[in-house]
Design a protein around this motif. Structure first.
Motif, short mmCIF file in Angstrom:
data_model
loop_
_atom_site.label_atom_id
_atom_site.label_comp_id
_atom_site.label_asym_id
_atom_site.label_seq_id
_atom_site.Cartn_x
_atom_site.Cartn_y
_atom_site.Cartn_z
N UNK A 44 -10.06 -59.70 -22.35
CA UNK A 44 -10.40 -58.82 -23.46
C UNK A 44 -9.52 -59.05 -24.67
N UNK A 66 -20.02 -50.16 -31.72
CA UNK A 66 -20.31 -49.73 -30.34
C UNK A 66 -21.59 -50.39 -29.84
N UNK A 74 -9.83 -43.83 -31.18
CA UNK A 74 -8.73 -43.49 -32.07
C UNK A 74 -7.43 -44.09 -31.52
N UNK A 75 -6.43 -44.29 -32.36
CA UNK A 75 -5.22 -44.94 -31.83
C UNK A 75 -4.51 -44.08 -30.79
N UNK A 76 -4.89 -42.82 -30.70
CA UNK A 76 -4.32 -41.99 -29.63
C UNK A 76 -4.99 -42.30 -28.29
N UNK A 77 -6.04 -43.12 -28.32
CA UNK A 77 -6.86 -43.42 -27.12
C UNK A 77 -7.35 -42.11 -26.51
N UNK A 78 -7.07 -41.95 -25.20
CA UNK A 78 -7.55 -40.75 -24.52
C UNK A 78 -6.67 -39.57 -24.83
N UNK A 79 -7.20 -38.54 -25.46
CA UNK A 79 -6.39 -37.34 -25.63
C UNK A 79 -6.87 -36.23 -24.70
N UNK A 80 -7.98 -36.48 -23.99
CA UNK A 80 -8.48 -35.48 -23.04
C UNK A 80 -7.68 -35.62 -21.75
N UNK B 28 1.41 -48.77 -35.58
CA UNK B 28 0.63 -47.82 -34.78
C UNK B 28 1.17 -47.64 -33.36
N UNK B 182 -16.95 -38.89 -23.87
CA UNK B 182 -15.51 -38.72 -23.99
C UNK B 182 -14.96 -39.41 -25.23
N UNK B 183 -15.53 -40.57 -25.59
CA UNK B 183 -15.06 -41.28 -26.78
C UNK B 183 -15.24 -40.40 -28.02
N UNK B 186 -12.67 -37.54 -27.97
CA UNK B 186 -11.34 -38.05 -28.34
C UNK B 186 -11.23 -38.22 -29.84
N UNK B 240 1.69 -40.55 -18.83
CA UNK B 240 2.82 -39.78 -19.35
C UNK B 240 3.98 -39.73 -18.37
N UNK B 282 -3.18 -57.95 -11.27
CA UNK B 282 -3.50 -59.24 -11.90
C UNK B 282 -2.31 -59.86 -12.61
N UNK B 286 -2.46 -56.45 -20.72
CA UNK B 286 -3.56 -55.74 -21.38
C UNK B 286 -4.38 -54.99 -20.34
N UNK B 287 -4.63 -53.73 -20.65
CA UNK B 287 -5.36 -52.89 -19.69
C UNK B 287 -6.82 -52.82 -20.09
N UNK B 288 -7.69 -53.29 -19.22
CA UNK B 288 -9.12 -53.24 -19.50
C UNK B 288 -9.65 -51.85 -19.16
N UNK B 289 -10.21 -51.12 -20.14
CA UNK B 289 -10.68 -49.76 -19.86
C UNK B 289 -11.79 -49.74 -18.81
N UNK B 301 -8.75 -41.01 -16.07
CA UNK B 301 -8.66 -41.45 -17.46
C UNK B 301 -8.87 -42.96 -17.48
N UNK B 302 -9.93 -43.37 -18.15
CA UNK B 302 -10.35 -44.78 -18.09
C UNK B 302 -9.55 -45.70 -18.98
N UNK B 303 -8.90 -45.13 -20.02
CA UNK B 303 -8.12 -45.97 -20.92
C UNK B 303 -6.83 -45.25 -21.29
N UNK B 304 -5.85 -45.30 -20.38
CA UNK B 304 -4.64 -44.48 -20.55
C UNK B 304 -3.83 -44.86 -21.78
N UNK B 305 -3.46 -43.85 -22.57
CA UNK B 305 -2.71 -44.08 -23.80
C UNK B 305 -1.40 -44.81 -23.52
#
Lengths: 81, 419
Positions: A44, A66, A74-80, B28, B182-183, B186, B240, B282, B286-289, B301-305
Motif C-alpha cells: 500500500x 473513494x 482525517x489525519x486523526x484516523x479513527x476517533x471512534x 502531521x 465509520x469513515x 470520523x 493508545x 509480516x 505500514x499498517x494496511x487498514x 478498530x480497522x485503522x488504528x491511529x
C-alpha cells in the motif's frame, strides 16, 4: 466561495500505487494540495496531504477518491473508540 | 506543580507549547507530552507515592496536569490479581491479571484516560467535552463530565445498540447518532472538533488523554513490589494503551522508582480486526487498514491511529503479538470467569486467548512473571457470550425433582458419600 484547508491521510491499495491519483485530482477538481509525508510499501501507499479549496471542491474530490479505491481519512484516523 | 516541559512531535521532533493541540503543523505527526524527568526524580519517591490515596493520581508528577485532579478521584488502582487457579491450569507460577473490570466509575480502563483528559479540559478552561464512541469511551466521558459539571456531547454511528445510548444519556450527556459509515463519522467529528472548539478528549486533547493510560503500567509495577513484569500482554484497538504502558515502565526507570531487568510487551488483537498483528507478523511498518468483523467490538478498530507506535513499542521490547478468533475469545472469557471469578468483556478474552498462545509458543515461560491486561467488564457486553453459555435446568418446585436432577448431574453420589 470561502476557501478552506483540510488534512487527510490517503491510503492506496496495491493496485493503485502506480496510478497518478493526485495529478487527476488537480486536473478534475482544481484543488491545491500539499504533501506532508508519504510511505510506500509493496502492499500500500500512504500520503499525508493538506487540501485547499472550497468545501464543495473538497467534498467532490473525496467522493471521487473513494470511488477510485483510495481510503480517505482525517489525519486523526479513527476517533471512534 | 507541573513537570511538563512542552508538546513534541513524535515524528519530526518539532516542539509546541502546552495547549490543546494534537498534530504537528509541519508533518502531521502526533504530539507527545514531554517532562522534566530530572525534576521529577528529585520530587518523587516510592514512600511518597505509597502514602497517597489509592487512585491514579498517586503518580501525579508523571501526569500532564498542573494542579489538583478535577476528575477520577476514585479511578485507577484496580487490583493486580495473582491468578493461582488459572496459573495452575496453564502451568504458570506467576500469572497476574490487571483487573480494570472494576475501574471506577464506568468499569473500564477508559476511566483512566478520561480522568486525565477532563482534568486537563478544566485547566484549559473548556466548558464542553466530547468524544466519538460506540461504548466504553462514551460512558466514561459522560460520567466524568457529569461529576466535573461540564457539558457533554457524544457522537455515535447510527445503529449502535440501544444499551450503549442509555449508558451515556443516563449521565445527562447529549447523544447524537450520525448516519453514514465509520469513515464519515470520523471525518465529521474531526471537523466538529476543529470548528466548535470543544475539548474532544481523543482529538484535540489526545496528547494528555493518552498519558492517562500510563497509570495502568505504573500500578502494575507498584503492585509487583516496584518491579517490572517479565511479560505484559495488552489489547490493541486504536493503539493508545500499549505504547503508554511501555512508556510508563521506561519512565519508572528514568526517575529511579524501579530497577532491574527489562520487560517484553505483547499486542493482542481479535482476528477479525488485526491490522497491527498482520504488520507485525509480516515485519512491515505500514499498517494496511481492515474492515472489522468480530464480537470484540471495543477493540474493533480497522485503522488504528497509533498502530505504528504499537509496532515500535513491541519490537523495541523484544515482544511479539498474536490474534484470537471469536470462539477463542469466548473460551478465554469463560476460562477466566471459571478459574478466577473475573468476568471480562471480549477485549479481555482476546488478551487472555493471546496470552495462552504465547505460552504455548514458548515465548512466555512457566516461571516468568506475566501480566494479562483486562481492560473492560463483561457485564457491559453480555450479548457477546449469551449464546455460548450453558443454559439453566428448569424444574418444578418439588424436592423430588431436584433430587432426580442432582442424581442425573452425577453429583448426588458424591454428596451422599460426604454426608
Amino acid at each position: 466561495m470561502e476557501r478552506i484547508h483540510e488534512r487527510y491521510y490517503l491510503s492506496y491499495p496495491r493496485a493503485l500505487i502506480k496510478e497518478p491519483i493526485l495529478y487527476h485530482l488537480v486536473k478534475k477538481f482544481d484543488l491545491i494540495f500539499n504533501i506532508r509525508g508519504a510511505s510506500v510499501s509493496e502492499e500500500m501507499g500512504l500520503v499525508a496531504v493538506e487540501f485547499e479549496g472550497t468545501r464543495d471542491q473538497i467534498e467532490r474530490a473525496i467522493v471521487w477518491l473513494r470511488s477510485s479505491g483510495v481510503t480517505v481519512e482525517p489525519i486523526e484516523k479513527n476517533v471512534i473508540e | 506543580m507541573s513537570y511538563i516541559t512542552n508538546l513534541k512531535c513524535k515524528e519530526c521532533g518539532q516542539e509546541y507549547p502546552v495547549a490543546p493541540l494534537h498534530v504537528c503543523e509541519t508533518c502531521f505527526g502526533p504530539l507527545e507530552v514531554g517532562y522534566d524527568y530530572a525534576k521529577i526524580r528529585a520530587a518523587i519517591s516510592r514512600e511518597k507515592i505509597e502514602s497517597r490515596p489509592r487512585n491514579l493520581w498517586r503518580y501525579r508528577e508523571l501526569l500532564p496536569v498542573d494542579g489538583e485532579a478535577e476528575a477520577g478521584p476514585h479511578s485507577g488502582f484496580t487490583p493486580l490479581v495473582h491468578c493461582k487457579r488459572l496459573g495452575a491450569e496453564l502451568g504458570m507460577k506467576h500469572l497476574y491479571v490487571k483487573d480494570d473490570t472494576v475501574n471506577h466509575p464506568t468499569l473500564s480502563y477508559k476511566d483512566r484516560v478520561v480522568s486525565v483528559a477532563i482534568t486537563k479540559a478544566r485547566e484549559f478552561g473548556f466548558t464542553t467535552v466530547s468524544c466519538a464512541s460506540t461504548g466504553n469511551l462514551a460512558t466514561a466521558v459522560a460520567a466524568h463530565a457529569a461529576r466535573a459539571g461540564l457539558k457533554c456531547f457524544i457522537f455515535m454511528p447510527e445503529g449502535v445498540e440501544a444499551g450503549k445510548i442509555v449508558g451515556s444519556t443516563i449521565y445527562g450527556a447529549q447523544v447524537i447518532t450520525i448516519r453514514g459509515n465509520y469513515d464519515d463519522v470520523n471525518r465529521l467529528c474531526s471537523e466538529i472538533a476543529d470548528k466548535y472548539g470543544w475539548a474532544f478528549v481523543n482529538i484535540n486533547l489526545r496528547p494528555y488523554y493518552t498519558e492517562g493510560a500510563k497509570t495502568f503500567g505504573f500500578e502494575v509495577a507498584e503492585q509487583l513490589g516496584w518491579k517490572l513484569p517479565d511479560h505484559i500482554v495488552v489489547p490493541t484497538a486504536g493503539g493508545t494503551i500499549l505504547p503508554k504502558v511501555a512508556k510508563a515502565f521506561k519512565e519508572l526507570k528514568e526517575v529511579g522508582l524501579v530497577k532491574g531487568p527489562e520487560f517484553k510487551i505483547y499486542s493482542a488483537q481479535a482476528a477479525g480486526s488485526a491490522p497491527v498483528i498482520h504488520a507485525l507478523h509480516k515485519g512491515v511498518d505500514l499498517i494496511t487498514p481492515v474492515k472489522p468483523d468480530t464480537i470484540a467490538k471495543s477493540i474493533a478498530i480497522g485503522n488504528p491511529a497509533d498502530g505504528y507506535y504499537v509496532l515500535r513499542a513491541v519490537r523495541e521490547s523484544g515482544g511479539w503479538g498474536d490474534s484470537a478468533t471469536d470462539p477463542e475469545i469466548i473460551e478465554a472469557i469463560k476460562l477466566l470467569a471459571r478459574t478466577e471469578g473475573i468476568f471480562a468483556e471480549p477485549a479481555g478474552g482476546t488478551t487472555l486467548a493471546v496470552a495462552l498462545k504465547l505460552i504455548k509458543q514458548g515465548r512466555i515461560k512457566p516461571d516468568e512473571t506475566t501480566v494479562v491486561s483486562i481492560t473492560g467488564n463483561g457485564y457491559k457486553t453480555l450479548e457477546a457470550v449469551a449464546g455460548a453459555i450453558e443454559r439453566p435446568f428448569v424444574i418444578d418446585a418439588r424436592l423430588g425433582e431436584f433430587d432426580a436432577l442432582f442424581e442425573r448431574l452425577g453429583d448426588g453420589k458424591r454428596a451422599a458419600a460426604s454426608a
